[in-house]
Design a protein around this motif. Structure first.
Motif, short mmCIF file in Angstrom:
data_model
loop_
_atom_site.label_atom_id
_atom_site.label_comp_id
_atom_site.label_asym_id
_atom_site.label_seq_id
_atom_site.Cartn_x
_atom_site.Cartn_y
_atom_site.Cartn_z
N THR A 1 0.81 -1.22 0.00
CA THR A 1 0.00 0.00 0.00
C THR A 1 0.84 1.27 0.00
OG1 THR A 1 -0.12 -0.14 2.42
CG2 THR A 1 -1.94 -1.11 1.15
N PRO B 1 1.30 6.44 -11.37
CA PRO B 1 1.19 7.88 -11.08
C PRO B 1 2.54 8.56 -10.85
CG PRO B 1 -0.46 6.65 -9.85
CD PRO B 1 0.48 5.64 -10.44
N GLN C 1 3.43 4.13 -3.99
CA GLN C 1 3.48 5.47 -4.56
C GLN C 1 4.18 6.46 -3.63
OE1 GLN C 1 -0.49 6.57 -5.77
NE2 GLN C 1 -0.78 4.68 -6.94
N GLN D 1 -0.07 -1.39 -4.96
CA GLN D 1 -0.30 -0.13 -5.65
C GLN D 1 0.49 -0.08 -6.96
OE1 GLN D 1 0.73 3.19 -3.18
NE2 GLN D 1 -1.38 3.56 -2.54
N SER D 2 -0.07 0.64 -7.92
CA SER D 2 0.64 0.86 -9.18
C SER D 2 1.62 2.03 -9.02
CB SER D 2 -0.35 1.17 -10.30
OG SER D 2 0.33 1.60 -11.46
N TYR E 1 -2.34 -4.55 -9.91
CA TYR E 1 -1.84 -3.25 -9.45
C TYR E 1 -3.00 -2.26 -9.37
CZ TYR E 1 2.68 -5.35 -10.41
OH TYR E 1 3.77 -6.20 -10.40
N ASP E 2 -3.33 -1.86 -8.15
CA ASP E 2 -4.39 -0.88 -7.94
C ASP E 2 -3.98 0.47 -8.50
OD1 ASP E 2 -5.88 -2.80 -6.60
OD2 ASP E 2 -5.02 -2.28 -4.65
N ASP E 3 -4.94 1.23 -8.99
CA ASP E 3 -4.72 2.56 -9.58
C ASP E 3 -4.03 2.49 -10.93
OD1 ASP E 3 -5.84 3.73 -7.30
OD2 ASP E 3 -3.89 3.83 -6.31
N HIS E 4 -3.85 1.30 -11.48
CA HIS E 4 -3.26 1.22 -12.82
C HIS E 4 -4.30 1.68 -13.83
CE1 HIS E 4 -1.52 -0.40 -16.50
NE2 HIS E 4 -0.38 -0.55 -15.86
N PRO E 5 -3.92 2.50 -14.79
CA PRO E 5 -4.92 3.07 -15.72
C PRO E 5 -5.48 2.09 -16.73
CG PRO E 5 -2.72 3.75 -16.38
CD PRO E 5 -2.57 3.04 -15.05
#
Length: 557
Positions: free
Chosen positions: A49, A113, A52, A109-110, A133-137
């Motif tokens: 988590t 960003p 980033q 997390q990705s 990967y969370d937040d990956h576009p």
């Protein structure tokens, strides 16, 4: 007047930032839950988590602005993602960020960003290993078809399971976007067999009129499992034949050096000075041959000149191929490097071999002048390439671009100088950069780099001619079987013809790697294609693709 600091002042500024493992640990504070130091780089274990926040601190507060590589794998008790970071201003500063996840929920997390190059790297990790990967576009498969079942590098993958790849009608991703009743977009497929795609590349393209509204490079048609094959081969002899097949556009010795450098550092193997000079000379011959191919195909892409420019480039490249054949015995798949040196000495009679190289170098200035008259001085090419395919400096860095693609965007980064290996730091040559940031600048960078490679080769020939016969040691004494200590990890890179070509190896205590990961410069460079093409006309997109000088064998691996 430029407001940018001179390079020596930049280096001093970077040096003031946290560099040692202890300084970086203080910077990261509670984000660090463990240490996993790698060869040449401190390593920090963090929570899934905190990816980033960790990378933002390392980028903004410590100057690690280059995400070189992302390695992922499944271990017996965990999944793991490793982010290999360095600095464009000081390549010798390296750090590894290790992100373990549980077996039952491989999710973290990705990094996208923070570094836009993480997009494709994380998609590959998801595709082959299964980490999400969370937040990956855009987390979807990248090398395998969307309908593929399972993840081939996971430990429980069933290789005998049949796969059904369906054929579905292509949908226009921008079908709902209309400016007005006459502004509908059109979806077209370019490739995977179009000659302008430099191999089996499929470019999903959406047009608004004649302008590119969206581009999605679809890779994986040439995936040959090179990493997996290397993981099943021994360090000493069996891996070395494979690197020639990654970038097969005459860059074989550069590929071999990437593996040799990683394996030699991993096993504490020295290379004799004489062998280093031979390696350096051979590598620069390969660089010129690769750039000749790039220049010839680029002219063919831009204005279809096959008779003159393309054939001229092939003619001059053929001279280098003859020299390399004399040196290695092969024309493409050289297999000339060995851990600890090279397989044999220069061909006899040496005088004839040196004369052949000098004849080529003597003719090269006139040849390049002719190229400039025909290519860079061509009005049609200038209209098609100046101010098209623009890749700004900071955007190039965020995408992890390297080689001529980055240097043409005024990124002063070259591993031969910034992380010296071989004999480069003993020779007189310059790193070529350009601030045009466009397709034309990428062409000029490659043509000027040919001149610098010629300077390096000439100096190597001078040294080899005068080298005492009794000191011509081509290999150091290397153990018959190499077994690095279990869980020793390393990432090392060389300056390939296309950019930073890196290898990550994790040893497992046997004579074969536990994990072998290839950092392809073409992979990261190709990722910039939508950035430099959207809003351009369709022919400009073809020119932009050609300016990236990709080889799909290295992109897909």
């Amino acid at each position: 007047m430029s407001l940018e600091k001179p390079r020596d002042e930049q280096s001093n500024a970077v040096a003031a930032k946290p560099t040692t493992g202890e300084e970086l640990a203080d910077l990261l504070g509670d984000l660090v839950i463990g240490r996993d130091d790698h060869v040449n780089a401190p390593g920090f274990v963090i929570r899934p988590t905190d990816v980033q926040e960790t990378l933002f601190r390392l980028r903004d507060d410590a100057g690690f602005d280059h995400l070189s590589n992302v390695t992922a794998e499944e271990r017996e008790d965990r999944y793991e993602t490793i982010y290999h970071l360095t600095s464009y201003d000081d390549r010798t500063r390296e750090v590894s960020v290790v992100v373990p996840t549980t077996k039952d929920d491989p999710r973290s997390q990705s990094a996208n960003p923070v570094f836009r190059t993480a997009d494709w790297h994380e998609r590959e990790a998801y595709d082959l290993i299964g980490i999400e990967y969370d937040d990956h576009p855009d987390l979807r498969r990248i090398l395998l078809p969307d309908t593929w079942q399972g993840h081939p590098l996971s430990l429980d993958y069933d290789q005998r399971r049949p796969q059904v790849v369906t054929l579905k009608e292509w949908a226009n991703p921008l079908a709902e976007n209309h400016r007005d009743s006459e502004g509908e977009t059109m979806y077209i497929n370019i490739g995977p067999h179009h000659p302008a795609t430099h191999g089996v590349l499929h470019v999903r393209t959406v047009l608004d009129g004649e302008q590119v509204a969206d581009v999605d490079p679809d890779i994986g048609y040439l995936h040959r499992c090179e990493e997996q094959m290397c993981q099943n081969k021994t360090y000493r002899h069996q891996i070395m034949p494979y690197p020639d097949r990654w970038d097969y556009g005459s860059a074989g010795l550069l590929n071999e050096w990437a593996y040799a450098r990683a394996a030699e550092d991993l096993n504490d193997i020295d290379v004799p000075e004489y062998a280093q000079i031979i390696r350096t000379m051979g590598a620069e011959l390969c660089r010129i041959a690769s750039h000749m191919l790039a220049v010839g195909t680029f002219a063919l892409d831009v204005y279809g000149d096959f008779t003159a420019i393309f054939m001229y480039a092939m003619r001059d490249r053929e001279i280098i191929q003859n020299i390399l054949e004399d040196l290695t015995g092969q024309r493409m798949m050289f297999n000339y490097f060995r851990l600890g040196g090279v397989v044999w000495d220069l061909p006899e009679p040496r005088e004839e071999f040196f004369e052949k190289i000098r004849d080529f170098l003597d003719d090269l200035p006139e040849t390049l002048e002719e190229y400039h008259d025909l290519i860079s001085g061509n009005e049609i090419l200038q209209l098609r390439t100046i101010d098209t395919g623009v890749l700004p400096t900071e955007v190039a860095k965020s995408y992890g671009a390297t080689g001529p693609v980055a240097r043409a965007s005024d990124v002063d980064y070259d591993l031969r100088r910034d992380d010296p290996y071989g004999y480069y730091d003993q020779l007189d040559w310059d790193v070529v950069t350009d601030d045009g940031c466009d397709n034309y600048s990428r062409l000029l960078c490659r043509m000027r780099e040919v001149e610098e490679s010629a300077k390096i080769i000439s100096q190597c020939v001078d040294l080899l001619e005068d080298w005492p016969e009794e000191e011509r040691t081509i290999q150091s004494n290397v153990p018959r079987t190499l077994r690095p200590e279990d869980d020793t990890e390393i990432y090392r890179a060389v300056e390939g013809a296309k950019g930073e070509l890196g290898i990550y190896i994790r040893a497992d205590g046997t004579d074969k790697p536990g994990r072998f990961k290839i950092r392809s410069p073409c992979f990261s460079n190709l990722q910039t294609l939508p950035e430099i093409s959207n809003g351009e006309y369709l022919p400009d997109m073809i020119a932009s693709l050609g300016s990236l000088d990709i080889i799909l064998g290295e992109v897909d691996r």
